[in-house]
Design an enzyme around this catalytic site. Structure first.
Site, PDB file in Angstrom:
ATOM      1  CB  ALA A  62      -0.879  -0.007   1.243  1.00 37.20           C
ATOM      2  N   GLY A 103       0.744  -5.286   1.100  1.00 38.23           N
ATOM      3  CA  GLY A 103      -0.296  -5.464   0.090  1.00 38.23           C
ATOM      4  C   GLY A 103       0.266  -6.050  -1.194  1.00 38.23           C
ATOM      5  CD  GLU A 106      -2.481  -8.138   2.541  1.00 33.43           C
ATOM      6  OE1 GLU A 106      -2.270  -6.928   2.302  1.00 33.43           O
ATOM      7  OE2 GLU A 106      -3.262  -8.525   3.420  1.00 33.43           O
ATOM      8  CD  GLU A 126       1.033  -5.899   5.751  1.00 38.64           C
ATOM      9  OE1 GLU A 126       1.964  -6.619   6.158  1.00 38.64           O
ATOM     10  OE2 GLU A 126       0.401  -6.130   4.701  1.00 38.64           O
TER      11      GLU A 126
HETATM   12  O1  ZOZ Z   1      10.895   1.393   1.320  1.00 43.09           O
HETATM   13  C1  ZOZ Z   1      11.239   0.117   1.822  1.00 43.09           C
HETATM   14  C2  ZOZ Z   1      10.080  -0.353   2.648  1.00 43.09           C
HETATM   15  O2  ZOZ Z   1      10.247  -1.176   3.504  1.00 43.09           O
HETATM   16  N1  ZOZ Z   1       8.871   0.178   2.370  1.00 43.09           N
HETATM   17  C3  ZOZ Z   1       7.708  -0.117   3.148  1.00 43.09           C
HETATM   18  C4  ZOZ Z   1       7.188  -1.515   2.861  1.00 43.09           C
HETATM   19  C5  ZOZ Z   1       5.957  -1.780   3.682  1.00 43.09           C
HETATM   20  O3  ZOZ Z   1       5.934  -1.586   4.873  1.00 43.09           O
HETATM   21  N2  ZOZ Z   1       4.915  -2.245   2.973  1.00 43.09           N
HETATM   22  C6  ZOZ Z   1       3.654  -2.518   3.609  1.00 43.09           C
HETATM   23  C7  ZOZ Z   1       2.801  -1.306   3.469  1.00 43.09           C
HETATM   24  S1  ZOZ Z   1       1.245  -1.496   4.308  1.00 43.09           S
HETATM   25  C8  ZOZ Z   1       0.346  -2.478   3.257  1.00 43.09           C
HETATM   26  O4  ZOZ Z   1       0.808  -2.828   2.211  1.00 43.09           O
HETATM   27  C9  ZOZ Z   1      -1.004  -2.843   3.767  1.00 43.09           C
HETATM   28  C10 ZOZ Z   1      -2.025  -2.997   2.723  1.00 43.09           C
HETATM   29  O5  ZOZ Z   1      -1.791  -3.097   1.544  1.00 43.09           O
HETATM   30  C11 ZOZ Z   1      -3.369  -3.074   3.251  1.00 43.09           C
HETATM   31  C12 ZOZ Z   1      -4.352  -3.113   2.120  1.00 43.09           C
HETATM   32  C13 ZOZ Z   1      -5.735  -2.931   2.651  1.00 43.09           C
HETATM   33  C14 ZOZ Z   1      -6.614  -2.332   1.598  1.00 43.09           C
HETATM   34  C15 ZOZ Z   1      -6.848  -0.870   1.883  1.00 43.09           C
HETATM   35  C16 ZOZ Z   1      -7.972  -0.310   1.140  1.00 43.09           C
HETATM   36  C17 ZOZ Z   1      -8.003   1.240   1.303  1.00 43.09           C
HETATM   37  C18 ZOZ Z   1      11.615  -0.801   0.652  1.00 43.09           C
HETATM   38  C19 ZOZ Z   1      12.196  -2.080   1.220  1.00 43.09           C
HETATM   39  C20 ZOZ Z   1      10.418  -1.111  -0.211  1.00 43.09           C
HETATM   40  C21 ZOZ Z   1      12.661  -0.102  -0.250  1.00 43.09           C
HETATM   41  O6  ZOZ Z   1      13.734   0.331   0.537  1.00 43.09           O
HETATM   42  P1  ZOZ Z   1      14.826   1.336  -0.061  1.00 43.09           P
HETATM   43  O7  ZOZ Z   1      15.813   1.566   1.027  1.00 43.09           O
HETATM   44  O8  ZOZ Z   1      15.282   0.841  -1.374  1.00 43.09           O
HETATM   45  O9  ZOZ Z   1      14.044   2.672  -0.391  1.00 43.09           O
HETATM   46  P2  ZOZ Z   1      13.373   3.725   0.614  1.00 43.09           P
HETATM   47  O10 ZOZ Z   1      12.865   3.073   1.828  1.00 43.09           O
HETATM   48  O11 ZOZ Z   1      14.281   4.887   0.761  1.00 43.09           O
HETATM   49  O12 ZOZ Z   1      12.092   4.147  -0.225  1.00 43.09           O
HETATM   50  C22 ZOZ Z   1      12.202   4.910  -1.435  1.00 43.09           C
HETATM   51  C23 ZOZ Z   1      11.083   5.926  -1.432  1.00 43.09           C
HETATM   52  O13 ZOZ Z   1       9.834   5.244  -1.502  1.00 43.09           O
HETATM   53  C24 ZOZ Z   1       8.987   5.610  -0.412  1.00 43.09           C
HETATM   54  N3  ZOZ Z   1       8.203   4.433  -0.027  1.00 43.09           N
HETATM   55  C25 ZOZ Z   1       8.686   3.194   0.216  1.00 43.09           C
HETATM   56  N4  ZOZ Z   1       7.678   2.350   0.489  1.00 43.09           N
HETATM   57  C26 ZOZ Z   1       6.548   3.082   0.423  1.00 43.09           C
HETATM   58  C27 ZOZ Z   1       6.878   4.407   0.095  1.00 43.09           C
HETATM   59  N5  ZOZ Z   1       5.969   5.359  -0.040  1.00 43.09           N
HETATM   60  C28 ZOZ Z   1       4.684   4.993   0.148  1.00 43.09           C
HETATM   61  N6  ZOZ Z   1       4.290   3.753   0.450  1.00 43.09           N
HETATM   62  C29 ZOZ Z   1       5.189   2.768   0.585  1.00 43.09           C
HETATM   63  N7  ZOZ Z   1       4.766   1.522   0.860  1.00 43.09           N
HETATM   64  C30 ZOZ Z   1       9.940   6.082   0.659  1.00 43.09           C
HETATM   65  O14 ZOZ Z   1       9.304   6.954   1.560  1.00 43.09           O
HETATM   66  C31 ZOZ Z   1      11.012   6.762  -0.162  1.00 43.09           C
HETATM   67  O15 ZOZ Z   1      10.512   8.037  -0.511  1.00 43.09           O
HETATM   68  P3  ZOZ Z   1      11.444   9.335  -0.470  1.00 43.09           P
HETATM   69  O16 ZOZ Z   1      10.520  10.438  -0.829  1.00 43.09           O
HETATM   70  O17 ZOZ Z   1      11.960   9.415   0.926  1.00 43.09           O
HETATM   71  O18 ZOZ Z   1      12.514   9.060  -1.461  1.00 43.09           O
END
Ligand code: ZOZ
Ligand code: NAD
Length: 699
Positions: A62, A103, A106, A126
């Site tokens: 998500a 998600g 999922e 999550e």
């Molecule tokens: O970014 C790392 C990471 O771990 N991201 C979060 C992964 C996560 O926790 N996913 C679960 C989200 S909750 C969910 O998915 C629940 C769900 O669907 C429920 C559905 C119910 C239906 C609802 C109906 C309304 C990751 C490992 C992916 C990559 O790490 P990196 O170190 O390579 O890169 P980062 O962390 O610096 O990230 C790069 C930029 O992307 C932004 N970002 C990352 N994941 C995001 C996200 N923005 C929004 N949502 C995400 N899931 C991050 O903030 C960063 O942005 P900038 O602006 O700082 O560059």
């Protein structure tokens, strides 16, 4: 706005999800997938669908930014895509590459088949955001992976690598070569084999260990004290066993909605973005040149020097270690070696790795040994004249352009830069926390004169060392220790007024702090702050209240765990604090000398007095520009001082309580107690009905 495209390869329709950087399910993305899926369904030439992601961003789940804001009216969500995939008569094969999380997983679990590149990792993180999976993960994952594996992944938020995921049944095939080619080949096999194409929802979850829920619940009660999400995850997975699939999904949704609306989830989502915001430093960009640190040196091999040297060795960077006392250097090397041996015994690293790391730490006998290093960190005693002397010596010994950093806890790093005038641009503070090889926090103290290159080098180095680096300005104690001073002062006042060390510790650990302040002082050594209080005695305002409780303990030789007694006493060989009547008597005596009538003090007052003080000083740190943003202060307190992550950090928690309420209480304290003058920024934000988050947004 991200979307999804459809192309054809023979009888296979390829849907590519494209929403950089991490292909999050932002508004518009689920709708686009649904549309492409419908097109593929309607196309008679398509017999199977491959769902994949553009770029290397994986499938991060998500869009976390969209939580807490209304979803656009009529826009489909992930929950609409999943049943559409499950209804598809044509098999849907998801091709995973990189992270497949939340998600994203999922979505993958709802597909008929999953193939993945070797570097794929799957997870349901999550819980780390304060809620359980909400699109069927808690019901489908146990049906594919088995209950024990699914429970561990969902409750702890841990990731599983492709090979292991294949072994547990989450992934059907790991592709070694080109992922798309492998996925297309897999799709052709499935077309040839024909139906049925089984779905996770149709399977029965397998439980091998009937005790797993009770054991996990018991573990969570200890480890996740005060939190709801880990237990909520467990309840959801449990219902995969006790309820029919659709009822399990309903139950999951109910618990998901409850958790999503909780302060715990708001706090954890705040921390997720705060950890990323902290990397954004004005004047420093991707194109700011940073010096490659190929060799470093540490001056001073005491508690900190040896820990910092270990950090470098762990990161594979050769590091010299020097101490003016050769005995201290030998002791440090022996301690480092035995620390590695302990880690080998516990199976944390291999003996070969440990040996290689020890070899990276080279004892150096004199300061001249720092020649040829890119960066030197000074970690000698906390005395300005001594540090000045070391800096002057380093000035002659270091290579041109080498960076000189001080690990000082409190001292003026601008002044240290002045000691080496023609190297001013290369000086800054790198404040590690004890034990340096364990604690994640690093305060990078930006002097007035530090060049962007120097700062960029320290920040990049911090990341290489596995630290979370927070930029702080120069002041007494920077961000964390400056705030800590008032917090520990309140502890001493509360002791005099009637609370016992164990009552204070219980109140603050009850709030969620990793340790209580009295137990922390005993661990760190009461003598350290005693020396500092004595050295700074002339700076104290004599008109203000002073509590000598800690000084009196030190006068008795009670320095904490290392002497077997401090705020508590310790049985030989044990680290468990035991309340000590001798301490109670000493405190009562000090209180009587100061004319204080002791009273019973409740946990709420203890928490308020200690934490509101942090908030008030945090507001000053922010207003003075010592911290770039309130969320940086949160990162400092979570990673350096054991503030509970699930409360979002000091400043986020203050926003949750309400700045007007905190300001009112502080104003009340200020009428009868010293050190409670409300910070002007706190007063202003409270009067305007604003929060620290508003302050950050406006910055
Ligand atoms: O970014 C790392 C990471 O771990 N991201 C979060 C992964 C996560 O926790 N996913 C679960 C989200 S909750 C969910 O998915 C629940 C769900 O669907 C429920 C559905 C119910 C239906 C609802 C109906 C309304 C990751 C490992 C992916 C990559 O790490 P990196 O170190 O390579 O890169 P980062 O962390 O610096 O990230 C790069 C930029 O992307 C932004 N970002 C990352 N994941 C995001 C996200 N923005 C929004 N949502 C995400 N899931 C991050 O903030 C960063 O942005 P900038 O602006 O700082 O560059
Ligand atoms: P320590 O007393 O354990 O070690 C200091 C070492 O410096 C000693 O081994 C001493 O022999 C050596 N030394 C003294 N003069 C020297 C010189 N001229 N050249 C080379 N070595 C010399 O102190 P520590 O706790 O490691 O603290 C070191 C620095 O780190 C201080 O500035 C302190 O404020 C800071 N710091 C300490 C902690 C902590 O928890 N201990 C945490 C963060 C920062």
């Amino acid at each position: 706005m991200g979307g999804a495209s459809l192309e054809h390869e023979g009888a296979v329709g390829i849907i590519t999800i494209d929403n950089p950087p991490v292909n999050a399910m932002s508004p518009g993305v689920p709708g686009a997938i649904l549309e492409r899926l419908a097109e593929a369904q309607a196309d008679n030439a398509v017999e199977a669908v491959v769902l994949r992601c553009a770029g290397k961003g994986g499938l991060a789940g998500a869009d976390i930014r969209s939580f807490g804001t209304p979803w656009p009216e009529g826009e489909p969500t992930l929950r609409d895509v999943i049943p559409a995939i499950e209804r598809s008569a044509k098999p849907v094969i998801v091709a995973l590459n990189g992270y497949c999380l939340g998600g994203g997983l999922e979505l993958a679990l709802s597909c008929h088949y999953r193939v993945a590149s070797r570097k794929t990792e799957v997870g349901q993180p999550e819980v780390l955001l304060g809620f359980p999976p909400g699109a069927g993960g808690t019901q489908r994952l146990p049906r594919l992976a088995g209950v024990e594996t699914a429970l561990a992944m969902i409750v702890d938020g841990t990731y599983v690598a492709a090979e292991d995921a294949a072994r547990s049944g989450i992934i059907d095939r790991v592709i070694n070569g080109d992922l798309l080619e492998g996925a297309l080949a897999f799709a052709s096999e499935r077309i040839a084999a024909g139906p049925p194409h089984s779905l996770a929802r149709e399977r029965t979850p397998v439980l091998k260990d009937p005790n797993v829920f009770a054991a996990t619940r018991e573990r969570l009660e200890r480890r996740a004290r005060g939190q709801r999400a880990p237990i909520a995850c467990l309840e959801c997975v449990e219902s995969a066993l006790t309820l029919p699939f659709d009822e399990g999904i309903r139950k999951e949704r109910e618990i998901f909605e409850e958790c999503m609306a909780s302060p715990e989830s708001a706090a954890l989502r705040h921390v997720f973005f705060a950890e990323r915001a902290v990397r954004k430093v004005p004047g420093i960009g991707k194109d700011t040149p940073a010096r490659a640190v190929e060799r470093a040196a540490i001056i001073g091999a005491g508690t900190m020097g040896r820990g910092i040297a270990t950090c470098f060795a762990n990161a594979g960077i050769p590091v010299g270690l020097m101490d003016s006392d050769s005995g201290a250097l030998e002791r440090a090397l022996a301690a480092i070696r035995s620390d590695y041996e302990r880690r080998v015994k516990r199976g944390r690293i291999s003996a070969a790795d440990a040996e290689a790391r020890v070899k990276l730490i080279e004892p150096i006998e004199t300061l001249e040994g720092v020649a040829g290093t890119d960066l030197v960190i000074e970690a000698v005693f906390e005395e300005m004249p001594l540090k000045e002397e070391v800096f002057r010596a380093l000035d002659s010994a270091c290579d041109e352009g080498a960076i000189i950093a001080s690990n000082t806890s409190y001292l003026d790093v601008d002044h240290l830069a002045d000691v080496v005038p023609h190297r001013r641009g290369n000086v800054l503070g790198m404040h590690f926390f004890s034990p340096a090889q364990v604690m994640r926090l690093l305060e990078v103290v930006r002097t007035d004169s530090a060049s962007p290159e120097t700062l960029a080098t320290a920040l990049a180095l911090g990341r290489r060392l596995g630290k979370i680096a927070v930029v702080a300005g120069v002041c007494h104690g920077f961000i964390g220790n400056r705030m800590l001073e008032g917090y520990t002062r309140q502890v001493r006042f509360l002791l005099e007024e009637g609370a016992s060390p164990s009552e204070i510790d219980a109140a603050l650990t009850g709030f969620g702090m990793a340790m209580g302040p009295c137990a922390v002082a005993d661990l760190a050594g009461l003598d350290v702050s005693w020396r500092k209080r004595k050295a700074d005695a002339h700076l104290r305002d004599p008109s203000k209240r002073y509590s000598a409780v800690a000084d009196r303990l030190c006068e008795l030789g009670r320095f904490g765990q290392k002497t077997g007694a401090g705020y508590y006493r310790y049985e030989s060989g044990s680290r468990a604090p035991v309340p000590d009547p001798e301490v109670d008597a000493l405190i009562a005596e000090v209180a009587a000398e100061n004319g204080i009538t002791r009273r019973a003090i409740g946990a709420d007052e203890i928490v308020q007095r200690c934490l509101y003080h942090l908030v008030n000083e945090g507001a000053r740190v922010l207003e003075d520009g010592i911290a770039l943003r309130a969320s940086d202060i949160d990162i400092v307190w979570i990673n350096g001082y054991g503030f509970p992550r699930w409360r979002g950090g000091v400043m986020h928690w203050a926003d949750h309580v309400g700045l007007d309420a905190i300001h009112d209480t502080i104003t009340g304290f200020n009428e009868s107690q010293d050190y409670w003058e409300p910070a002007p920024l706190l007063g202003r934000l409270a009067a305007e009905g604003k929060s620290f988050a508003d302050f950050d947004r406006a910055a």
